[in-house]
Design an enzyme around this catalytic site. Structure first.
Site, mmCIF file in Angstrom:
data_model
loop_
_atom_site.group_PDB
_atom_site.id
_atom_site.type_symbol
_atom_site.label_atom_id
_atom_site.label_comp_id
_atom_site.label_asym_id
_atom_site.label_seq_id
_atom_site.Cartn_x
_atom_site.Cartn_y
_atom_site.Cartn_z
ATOM 1 N N LYS A 279 59.660 51.602 46.130
ATOM 2 C CA LYS A 279 60.393 50.349 45.918
ATOM 3 C C LYS A 279 59.444 49.154 46.005
ATOM 4 C CE LYS A 279 64.884 51.763 47.868
ATOM 5 N NZ LYS A 279 65.698 51.565 46.662
ATOM 6 N N ARG A 353 71.727 61.076 46.577
ATOM 7 C CA ARG A 353 72.518 62.160 45.984
ATOM 8 C C ARG A 353 71.911 63.519 46.284
ATOM 9 N NH1 ARG A 353 71.773 59.254 40.257
ATOM 10 N NH2 ARG A 353 71.637 57.509 41.692
HETATM 11 N N1 BES Z 1 69.521 53.351 48.939
HETATM 12 C C1 BES Z 1 69.325 53.045 47.573
HETATM 13 C C2 BES Z 1 70.447 52.187 46.979
HETATM 14 C C3 BES Z 1 70.467 50.765 47.424
HETATM 15 C C4 BES Z 1 69.551 49.865 46.936
HETATM 16 C C5 BES Z 1 71.457 50.319 48.265
HETATM 17 C C6 BES Z 1 69.601 48.539 47.329
HETATM 18 C C7 BES Z 1 71.514 48.993 48.649
HETATM 19 C C8 BES Z 1 70.570 48.097 48.183
HETATM 20 C C9 BES Z 1 69.250 54.318 46.750
HETATM 21 O O1 BES Z 1 68.634 55.384 47.384
HETATM 22 C C10 BES Z 1 68.458 54.002 45.527
HETATM 23 O O2 BES Z 1 67.306 53.708 45.675
HETATM 24 N N2 BES Z 1 69.102 54.057 44.378
HETATM 25 C C11 BES Z 1 68.466 53.754 43.156
HETATM 26 C C12 BES Z 1 68.932 54.749 42.129
HETATM 27 C C13 BES Z 1 68.186 54.671 40.830
HETATM 28 C C14 BES Z 1 66.752 55.118 41.031
HETATM 29 C C15 BES Z 1 68.871 55.539 39.824
HETATM 30 C C16 BES Z 1 68.848 52.328 42.742
HETATM 31 O O3 BES Z 1 70.002 51.950 42.935
HETATM 32 O O4 BES Z 1 67.966 51.601 42.278
HETATM 33 MN MN MN Z 2 66.528 55.355 47.122
#
Ligand code: BES
Ligand code: MN
Ligand code: ZN
Length: 498
Positions: A279, A353
């Site tokens: 990230k 997931r």
């Molecule tokens: N934990 C995150 C989702 C998230 C991001 C929640 C920011 C709250 C604030 C999750 O694990 C994630 O990183 N999801 C990705 C999925 C994508 C790679 C398909 C996302 O939402 O960017």
């Molecule tokens: Mn994630």
């Protein structure tokens, strides 16, 4: 916070502060009118100075009125009387209790704004109790010098006119307090940083919840046991971290032995750096909140145990970190889940997931009446719904309706998104049974589509709490959501609310 419910005339109440609801245009509630009469019109006289607006949440303090046993009177703005709903009292009480927490009042008596015979006393008191719990919440565990308020608000009394009202209020205060405690637990766990709240720590806390409780049992599976179960998806995420994964299982048997349980499955990702698909740095600290789903499962079960609800309830929390490492998942890796289905990991940041799918397969062994999973799953859900509603997706309409209703009642709202089969093809993979991401569109829905492939054996609902589990910015902190929603749903499930 301690709550009590008392019968009797408010003007004789000995209290640090008497809280009197006032609608817009200085319309006193019934209890306010009675008090004003007893005090020879002093309340109405105070309105003449026009310091007080009556807007929801506006307040005005009066001191030592002659003839009144209360040290202070707090006017509490309730907004437009014609549009009054219990939610307004909750909003108003948040303001009142924060102010009292900062003032010198250690206790207060709230005269509820009752408008008629069939007033929803239960809802009014529930609103007030959750407002009190939220207004007095502090998280200072990690500060070397704690600065608690000098004279914190400790006791809140509700004053009622009839025995029936008192009974409804008592029940509501009891429910509200248990939900408050559960929410507090969820907030505390979530606010802890990732270096303290690890999967092992979360498991310890889950064990502590069950300690001394005859009907609640916690089992914690370590990586060896997780491997034996074939949870290749969960383990693949945990391989990128030095903290070992845990599968936390709580079993509350409060119902008939033959009654099928409801299972709550919560994402317990104690820190999500994204893995190799790392990230960006901005706000990455907030990914300590990626275990809020798991925390809400623990908080909800704690509340249900406290209320001794006559239900059987299972909590399952798969817990891991998601970090980049030489042994971490790489884009393109293919893993085999406990269900036997294979997954091509195209983005290691879609890890929620992966840990949930194995936990959802594990849930089958409890032959659940329904399964609800709770996860901070997608940033896309924040784009869709912001911080007001949690995303709701389900393979069963009645279950979805139940959650929508419960959320509307208690103000911890959800909004349903579709799970039409046409979305499923976004998960097609050339190399495995499915990919772990679904492309640009409908990210919240395709995440749920992924989970839906592991929940065919039972009625299932998915709550995406990415936008509701915490607030960012100056007041950064966990909200404890959706503990109120889930507990409300379970209370309704055993018909405890009116
Ligand atoms: N934990 C995150 C989702 C998230 C991001 C929640 C920011 C709250 C604030 C999750 O694990 C994630 O990183 N999801 C990705 C999925 C994508 C790679 C398909 C996302 O939402 O960017
Ligand atoms: Mn994630
Ligand atoms: Zn995550």
């Amino acid at each position: 916070m301690e709550f009590s419910c008392k019968l009797g005339p408010t003007e004789q109440t000995k209290t640090d502060c008497l809280v009197i609801g006032v609608f817009k245009n200085n319309r006193l509630s019934a209890a306010g009118k009675t008090l004003d009469d007893a005090l020879g019109g002093q309340l109405k006289a105070a309105f003449r100075h026009q310091d007080f607006s009556g807007e929801v949440g506006s307040t005005q303090l009066l001191y030592e009125l002659p003839g009144c046993s209360a040290k202070r009177i707090l006017f509490l703005g309730l907004g437009d009387q014609k549009k009054f709903v219990p939610r307004q009292l909750g909003l108003a009480c948040s303001a009142a209790f924060s102010q009292l927490e900062r003032s010198g009042a250690k206790d207060c008596t709230v005269a509820l704004p009752l408008l008629g015979e069939d007033d929803p006393i239960y809802r009014l008191v529930r609103e007030a109790t959750s407002a009190a719990e939220a207004a007095t919440y502090r998280f200072d565990q990690c500060k070397s010098e704690k600065q608690p308020p000098k004279r914190p608000l400790k006791q809140i009394e509700f004053s009622l006119q009839t025995r029936a009202q008192q009974n409804a209020a008592k029940r509501a205060a009891e429910h509200g307090q248990a939900i408050g405690k559960g929410t507090r637990l969820a907030k505390d766990l979530a606010n802890l940083p990732g270096n303290i709240c690890t999967p092992t720590y979360l498991a310890q806390r889950a064990r502590a919840i069950a300690r001394g409780k005859r009907k609640l049992k916690t089992t914690v599976l370590d990586e060896k046991e997780i491997e034996k179960l074939g949870m290749g998806a969960l383990l693949s995420v945990s391989r990128g971290s030095r903290q070992p994964a845990r599968l936390i299982v709580l079993e509350y048997r409060g119902g008939k032995p033959t009654a099928k349980p409801i299972a709550l499955v919560g994402k317990g990702l104690t820190f999500d750096a994204g893995g190799i698909s790392i990230k960006p740095a901005a706000s990455m600290d907030e990914m300590k909140y990626d275990m809020c789903g798991g925390a809400s499962v623990l908080g909800t079960i704690a509340a249900c145990v406290e209320l001794a609800l006559p239900i059987n309830l299972i909590g399952i929390v798969p817990s891991s970190e998601n970090l980049p490492d030489g042994d971490a998942n790489k884009p393109g890796d293919i893993v085999t889940s406990m269900s036997g289905q294979t997954i091509e990991i195209l983005n290691t940041d879609a890890e929620g997931r992966l840990i949930l799918c194995d936990a959802l397969t594990y849930a089958e062994r409890f032959k659940p009446a329904a399964v609800i999973d709770i996860a901070t799953l997608t940033g896309a859900c924040i784009v869709a719904l912001g911080d007001q509603a949690s995303g709701l997706m389900a393979n069963d309409d009645a279950l979805a309706e139940g959650l929508l209703k419960a959320g509307g009642e208690c103000g911890d709202r959800t909004w349903r998104l579709p799970l039409w089969p046409e979305y499923q093809s976004q998960l097609d993979s050339n190399f495995a049974d499915m990919a772990n991401i679904g492309g640009r569109g409908a990210g919240t829905i395709t995440a749920a589509c992924f989970l839906s492939r592991y929940t065919k054996a039972y009625k299932w609902a998915h709550l995406d709490i990415a936008g509701t589990a915490w607030v960012s910015g100056k007041n950064k902190g966990a909200t404890g959501r959706p503990v109120p929603l889930l507990t409300e749903f379970l209370l309704r499930h055993c018909k405890a609310t009116r």
